[in-house]
Motif scaffolding. Structure first.
Motif, PDB file in Angstrom:
ATOM      1  N   ALA A 152      -7.979 -28.033 -20.627  1.00 42.36           N
ATOM      2  CA  ALA A 152      -8.562 -26.767 -21.076  1.00 42.36           C
ATOM      3  C   ALA A 152      -9.503 -26.227 -20.003  1.00 42.36           C
ATOM      4  CB  ALA A 152      -9.299 -26.971 -22.393  1.00 42.36           C
ATOM      5  N   GLY A 153      -9.498 -24.917 -19.816  1.00 47.35           N
ATOM      6  CA  GLY A 153     -10.401 -24.282 -18.865  1.00 47.35           C
ATOM      7  C   GLY A 153      -9.922 -24.311 -17.424  1.00 47.35           C
ATOM      8  N   ARG A 154      -8.835 -25.013 -17.149  1.00 50.72           N
ATOM      9  CA  ARG A 154      -8.305 -25.067 -15.780  1.00 50.72           C
ATOM     10  C   ARG A 154      -6.970 -24.341 -15.684  1.00 50.72           C
ATOM     11  NH1 ARG A 154      -9.105 -31.287 -14.244  1.00 50.72           N
ATOM     12  NH2 ARG A 154     -11.363 -31.267 -14.467  1.00 50.72           N
ATOM     13  N   ALA A 155      -6.803 -23.598 -14.581  1.00 52.11           N
ATOM     14  CA  ALA A 155      -5.569 -22.822 -14.411  1.00 52.11           C
ATOM     15  C   ALA A 155      -4.369 -23.755 -14.218  1.00 52.11           C
ATOM     16  CB  ALA A 155      -5.705 -21.896 -13.210  1.00 52.11           C
ATOM     17  N   VAL A 156      -3.268 -23.366 -14.828  1.00 53.07           N
ATOM     18  CA  VAL A 156      -2.008 -24.104 -14.698  1.00 53.07           C
ATOM     19  C   VAL A 156      -0.948 -23.101 -14.269  1.00 53.07           C
ATOM     20  CG1 VAL A 156      -0.232 -25.393 -15.954  1.00 53.07           C
ATOM     21  CG2 VAL A 156      -2.637 -25.641 -16.590  1.00 53.07           C
ATOM     22  N   GLU A 157      -0.119 -23.500 -13.327  1.00 50.05           N
ATOM     23  CA  GLU A 157       0.967 -22.599 -12.928  1.00 50.05           C
ATOM     24  C   GLU A 157       2.151 -22.745 -13.876  1.00 50.05           C
ATOM     25  OE1 GLU A 157       1.927 -21.472  -8.819  1.00 50.05           O
ATOM     26  OE2 GLU A 157       3.892 -22.381  -9.188  1.00 50.05           O
ATOM     27  N   VAL A 158       2.598 -21.598 -14.385  1.00 47.25           N
ATOM     28  CA  VAL A 158       3.804 -21.542 -15.211  1.00 47.25           C
ATOM     29  C   VAL A 158       4.818 -20.750 -14.403  1.00 47.25           C
ATOM     30  CG1 VAL A 158       4.778 -20.732 -17.394  1.00 47.25           C
ATOM     31  CG2 VAL A 158       2.421 -21.549 -17.317  1.00 47.25           C
ATOM     32  N   ARG A 159       6.056 -21.199 -14.355  1.00 48.46           N
ATOM     33  CA  ARG A 159       7.046 -20.464 -13.567  1.00 48.46           C
ATOM     34  C   ARG A 159       8.444 -20.647 -14.129  1.00 48.46           C
ATOM     35  NH1 ARG A 159       5.322 -24.788 -10.198  1.00 48.46           N
ATOM     36  NH2 ARG A 159       6.982 -26.334 -10.164  1.00 48.46           N
ATOM     37  N   GLY A 160       9.320 -19.783 -13.650  1.00 48.88           N
ATOM     38  CA  GLY A 160      10.705 -19.850 -14.110  1.00 48.88           C
ATOM     39  C   GLY A 160      11.549 -18.817 -13.396  1.00 48.88           C
TER      40      GLY A 160
END
Ligand code: MTE
Ligand code: MO
Length: 423
Positions: free
Chosen positions: A323-331
């Motif tokens: 929580a609170g940390r950026a996560v890369e989502v891709r597709g």
């Protein structure tokens, strides 16, 4: 070198069966050389070319695929989990497989000697091309999405019979071959041409050699547009499961039009009526219907372009994030015969949307990479949904759209779940 068990004349001894002999040779460490050693035992002869033969059954070839989920083994059908679609283009070992019959013996042998492709019907000069002749046409290499018309079928309610594809009946490989329009220009399409039909060498599950497994096609205008006769997939000769030695690749249309193991292209003066062209195969109701409604066959239309769609290839559903940390989502996102204009993601069930970074397609017909950074506010369970919009403004629906009796064209948004923990 071995005849697949189901093609052996009944009563013939299985003494030369591939898996056992190859297994024994492999244990002796003979590998590929083992094939050459066994040549003298091959009752079918033709041994020089067989030194190079693939010599595996379709089940053995499918077992070499990387992480595909089997939907059916007779005929062979397997889909790609979305997290294995994360690369720019789909490697061959991860490309889905959809067969309606049996892989032809020629494809299993990997030997194109004696193979020809006939182009006839409404043409001025019928052609018969061998592989060398096909390769003399200017070569194109294009990344092209092919998607099974039934991809997403599992989500229709009431359900439809057939392979229960989730989201993995799609891939974007790099296909190399001749432009169909160049070959048709050589043959000279007549003014009466209406449709381009394909016939393949695959054999019917019943074993009846007279039965055609599937024979579909496209209107002549599409055939003269962007269709490829591919003899390469990702820089290598077309593999047995994907249509060796040559197949059609039809950008943006249901993959059932991308005929494999080609032997004949028939230019017709009417809409083609081969097996699986006729209703209800690869057709949807001409007007929206209620779920479960009976639809008269004459009220169904042939599926042409595939709708706008996207897949979330990373992270894998179920991944733990902080929580609170950026996560890369891709597709990837694609839309039949159109470019993608935008992709958005949501982590709050569609209340708010984040615009993704979107890359242009490598070439028309390829899927487009999208990427976004998401941050969730606190620990707990989250869903990520992705929504693509194409150049005509067509957008993916949030729920399963357009119920139809055979379960085609489900382009609902892909959703994954993430578990967030506190830092
Ligand atoms: N000759 C032949 N071509 C065929 C098929 C088939 O069974 N026989 N299946 C079609 C269907 S329904 C699909 S979705 C695609 C699948 O191509 P792939 O197995 O290379 O992914 O091939 C199409 N071409
Ligand atoms: Mo398909």
């Amino acid at each position: 070198m071995s005849t697949p068990p189901d093609q052996r004349p009944s009563g013939a001894p299985p003494a030369l069966a591939g898996p056992t002999r190859r297994g024994a040779l492999a244990r002796l460490g003979l590998g590929a050389a083992g094939g050459a050693l066994a040549l003298g035992l091959d009752p079918r002869g033709g041994w020089f070319s067989r030194v190079f033969a693939a010599d595996l059954t379709e089940a053995e070839l499918f077992a070499k695929k990387d992480g595909l989920v089997t939907l059916n083994d007779r005929p062979l059908n397997g889909e790609t989990p979305p997290w294995l679609m994360d690369e720019a283009f789909t490697r061959t070992s991860r490309h889905f497989v959809r067969n309606n019959g049996k892989v032809p013996a020629r494809a299993l042998s990997g030997d194109a000697t004696g193979w020809t492709l006939t182009i006839d019907g409404e043409v001025k000069t019928p052609l018969t091309l061998d592989l060398a002749a096909l390769k003399r046409y200017p070569k194109v290499e294009q990344a092209i999405v092919i998607e099974c018309g039934g991809n997403g079928r599992v989500s229709f309610k009431p359900g439809a019979k057939g392979n229960q594809w989730t989201i993995g009946g799609v891939g974007c490989a790099v296909w190399g071959g001749a432009r169909l329009k160049d070959v048709l220009a050589d043959a000279g399409v007549t003014a009466k041409a209406v449709y381009l039909a394909y016939y393949g060498e695959d054999t019917h599950l019943s074993g009846d050699p007279k039965k055609v497994v599937i024979s579909r096609g496209v209107p002549i205008a599409k055939a003269l547009d962007d269709v490829i006769i591919a003899y390469e997939m990702n820089g290598a000769p077309l593999p047995a499961l994907h249509g060796f030695p040559a197949r059609l690749v039809v950008p943006g249309w249901p993959a059932s039009t991308s005929g494999k193991w080609l032997k004949r292209l028939w230019v017709r003066d009417q809409v083609h009526d081969g097996p699986k062209m006729e209703a209800p195969s690869y057709r949807v109701p001409a007007h929206p219907v209620a779920p479960g409604e009976t639809v008269a066959l004459e009220d169904m239309r042939i599926i042409e372009r595939m709708p706008v769609k996207s897949v979330i290839s990373a992270p894998r559903s179920g991944t733990q994030i902080t929580a609170g940390r950026a996560v890369e989502v891709r597709g990837h996102a694609w839309s039949g015969e159109r470019a993608i204009e935008a992709v958005h993601v949501t982590t709050d069930f569609g209340a708010t949307w984040t615009a993704c970074d979107l890359k242009p397609a490598r070439n028309p017909g390829a899927w487009q990479r999208w990427t976004a950074q998401i941050t969730v506010p606190q620990q707990g369970h989250y869903e990520v949904w992705a929504r693509a919009t194409d150049s005509a403004g067509e957008m993916q629906p949030m729920v399963v759209p357009g119920w139809n009796p055979k379960g085609y064209l489900n382009n609902a948004m892909h959703r994954i779940a993430l578990k967030a923990v506190d830092a």
